[in-house]
Design a protein around this motif. Structure first.
Motif, PDB file in Angstrom:
ATOM      1  N   UNK A  12     -15.282  11.549  -4.868  1.00  0.00           N
ATOM      2  CA  UNK A  12     -15.955  12.115  -3.108  1.00  0.00           C
ATOM      3  C   UNK A  12     -14.958  13.487  -3.314  1.00  0.00           C
ATOM      4  N   UNK A  13     -14.971  14.008  -4.667  1.00  0.00           N
ATOM      5  CA  UNK A  13     -14.888  15.035  -4.888  1.00  0.00           C
ATOM      6  C   UNK A  13     -13.681  15.769  -4.236  1.00  0.00           C
ATOM      7  N   UNK A  14     -12.428  15.149  -4.564  1.00  0.00           N
ATOM      8  CA  UNK A  14     -10.661  14.434  -4.155  1.00  0.00           C
ATOM      9  C   UNK A  14     -10.295  14.370  -2.584  1.00  0.00           C
ATOM     10  N   UNK A  15     -11.631  13.408  -1.854  1.00  0.00           N
ATOM     11  CA  UNK A  15     -11.432  14.021  -0.321  1.00  0.00           C
ATOM     12  C   UNK A  15     -11.029  12.083  -0.127  1.00  0.00           C
ATOM     13  N   UNK A  16     -11.604  11.285  -0.950  1.00  0.00           N
ATOM     14  CA  UNK A  16     -10.822   9.916  -0.087  1.00  0.00           C
ATOM     15  C   UNK A  16     -10.606   9.857  -1.344  1.00  0.00           C
ATOM     16  N   UNK A  17      -9.171   9.335  -0.792  1.00  0.00           N
ATOM     17  CA  UNK A  17      -7.669   8.167  -1.897  1.00  0.00           C
ATOM     18  C   UNK A  17      -8.557   7.046  -2.507  1.00  0.00           C
ATOM     19  N   UNK A  18      -9.163   6.429  -2.223  1.00  0.00           N
ATOM     20  CA  UNK A  18     -10.025   5.263  -2.957  1.00  0.00           C
ATOM     21  C   UNK A  18      -7.993   4.469  -3.248  1.00  0.00           C
ATOM     22  N   UNK A  19      -8.704   3.211  -3.657  1.00  0.00           N
ATOM     23  CA  UNK A  19      -7.637   2.094  -3.940  1.00  0.00           C
ATOM     24  C   UNK A  19      -6.384   2.494  -5.055  1.00  0.00           C
ATOM     25  N   UNK A  20      -6.141   3.594  -4.850  1.00  0.00           N
ATOM     26  CA  UNK A  20      -4.772   3.537  -6.188  1.00  0.00           C
ATOM     27  C   UNK A  20      -3.707   2.424  -5.422  1.00  0.00           C
ATOM     28  N   UNK A  21      -3.338   3.231  -3.785  1.00  0.00           N
ATOM     29  CA  UNK A  21      -2.474   2.914  -3.316  1.00  0.00           C
ATOM     30  C   UNK A  21      -1.681   1.255  -3.667  1.00  0.00           C
ATOM     31  N   UNK A  22      -3.238   0.291  -3.477  1.00  0.00           N
ATOM     32  CA  UNK A  22      -3.086  -1.062  -3.312  1.00  0.00           C
ATOM     33  C   UNK A  22      -2.598  -0.644  -4.969  1.00  0.00           C
ATOM     34  N   UNK A  23      -2.677  -0.694  -6.193  1.00  0.00           N
ATOM     35  CA  UNK A  23      -2.711  -0.667  -7.471  1.00  0.00           C
ATOM     36  C   UNK A  23      -1.380  -0.424  -7.754  1.00  0.00           C
ATOM     37  N   UNK A  63       1.342  -0.947  -0.279  1.00  0.00           N
ATOM     38  CA  UNK A  63      -0.048  -0.030  -0.092  1.00  0.00           C
ATOM     39  C   UNK A  63       0.728   1.158   0.298  1.00  0.00           C
ATOM     40  N   UNK A  64       0.662   2.207  -1.257  1.00  0.00           N
ATOM     41  CA  UNK A  64       1.774   3.431  -1.286  1.00  0.00           C
ATOM     42  C   UNK A  64       0.947   4.172  -0.543  1.00  0.00           C
ATOM     43  N   UNK A  65       0.673   4.867   0.254  1.00  0.00           N
ATOM     44  CA  UNK A  65       0.245   5.870   1.493  1.00  0.00           C
ATOM     45  C   UNK A  65       0.830   7.421   0.929  1.00  0.00           C
ATOM     46  N   UNK A  66       1.158   7.344  -0.296  1.00  0.00           N
ATOM     47  CA  UNK A  66       1.591   8.695  -0.236  1.00  0.00           C
ATOM     48  C   UNK A  66       1.806   9.275  -1.341  1.00  0.00           C
ATOM     49  N   UNK A  67       1.020   8.789  -2.712  1.00  0.00           N
ATOM     50  CA  UNK A  67       1.231   8.111  -4.233  1.00  0.00           C
ATOM     51  C   UNK A  67       0.893   9.982  -4.072  1.00  0.00           C
ATOM     52  N   UNK A  68       1.342  10.922  -5.548  1.00  0.00           N
ATOM     53  CA  UNK A  68       0.974  12.386  -5.476  1.00  0.00           C
ATOM     54  C   UNK A  68      -0.164  12.593  -5.878  1.00  0.00           C
ATOM     55  N   UNK A  69      -1.782  12.895  -5.436  1.00  0.00           N
ATOM     56  CA  UNK A  69      -2.606  13.467  -6.157  1.00  0.00           C
ATOM     57  C   UNK A  69      -2.817  13.868  -7.199  1.00  0.00           C
ATOM     58  N   UNK A  70      -2.219  14.430  -7.927  1.00  0.00           N
ATOM     59  CA  UNK A  70      -2.144  14.435  -9.343  1.00  0.00           C
ATOM     60  C   UNK A  70      -1.992  12.674 -10.097  1.00  0.00           C
ATOM     61  N   UNK A  71      -1.901  12.417  -9.608  1.00  0.00           N
ATOM     62  CA  UNK A  71      -1.682  10.266 -10.461  1.00  0.00           C
ATOM     63  C   UNK A  71      -3.589   9.757 -10.059  1.00  0.00           C
ATOM     64  N   UNK A  72      -4.092  10.097  -8.953  1.00  0.00           N
ATOM     65  CA  UNK A  72      -4.969   9.057  -8.011  1.00  0.00           C
ATOM     66  C   UNK A  72      -5.476   9.458  -9.284  1.00  0.00           C
ATOM     67  N   UNK A  73      -6.316   7.793  -9.467  1.00  0.00           N
ATOM     68  CA  UNK A  73      -7.558   8.004 -10.639  1.00  0.00           C
ATOM     69  C   UNK A  73      -8.450   6.835  -9.957  1.00  0.00           C
TER      70      UNK A  73
END
Length: 156
Positions: free
Chosen positions: A18-29, A1-11
């Motif tokens: 959530x209007x960019x308030x919940x990071x979702x599953x990207x950290x485990x992808x 789980x990568x918890x510090x992904x930059x917001x600009x790569x979250x998809x």
């Protein structure tokens, strides 16, 4: 789980809904690293996947292959052992008495059984009576199962 992904790569859709308030599953992808270096640590072309932390090269298949004690070699040993032990396949499961933070059960087959112990606690746990250790992520010289460790045992 990568918890510090930059917001600009979250998809992840949760991120968008959530209007960019919940990071979702990207950290485990974030993809598994295959090589010590190079673009995406050998997983496809650079920029087409979520970024891997720079430190992940030391956790790559290339770095851990053949390295005694590595997570990759533990998984390979577990897969080999599982093929050799009918009790690790299909069959009855019996829960055994254990301390609160230890998961302990026995799987049986016609030609033997295997005891599985997993220590979820913060203190070492005493191993149940057994004949031999089949596989362990870690066992102390004192015969205790350290925190965050698992062991497969042959009953006595």
């Amino acid at each position: 789980e990568v918890v510090d992904l930059p917001e600009e790569v979250l998809a992840d859709p949760i991120w968008e809904r959530s209007g960019h308030t919940q990071r979702g599953r990207d950290g485990c992808r974030v993809p598994i690293p295959w090589t010590v270096g190079g673009p995406s640590h050998g997983f496809g072309s650079a920029g087409s996947w979520l970024p891997q932390p720079a430190t992940w090269g030391s956790l790559s298949v290339e770095a851990e292959s053949g390295s005694e004690g590595s997570m990759l070699e533990l998984y390979r040993a577990a897969l080999r052992r599982r093929r050799q032990e009918p009790a690790l396949g299909d069959g009855p499961l019996r829960w055994l008495d254990s301390p609160a933070d230890v998961l302990l059960f026995e799987r049986a087959a016609a030609d033997g059984s295997v005891i599985v112990a997993v220590n979820f606690g913060s203190e070492p746990a005493t191993l149940p009576p057994h004949g031999s250790i089949l596989l362990a992520s870690d066992v102390g010289n004192d015969g205790l199962l350290p925190p965050d460790s698992a062991v497969w045992l042959r009953p006595a």
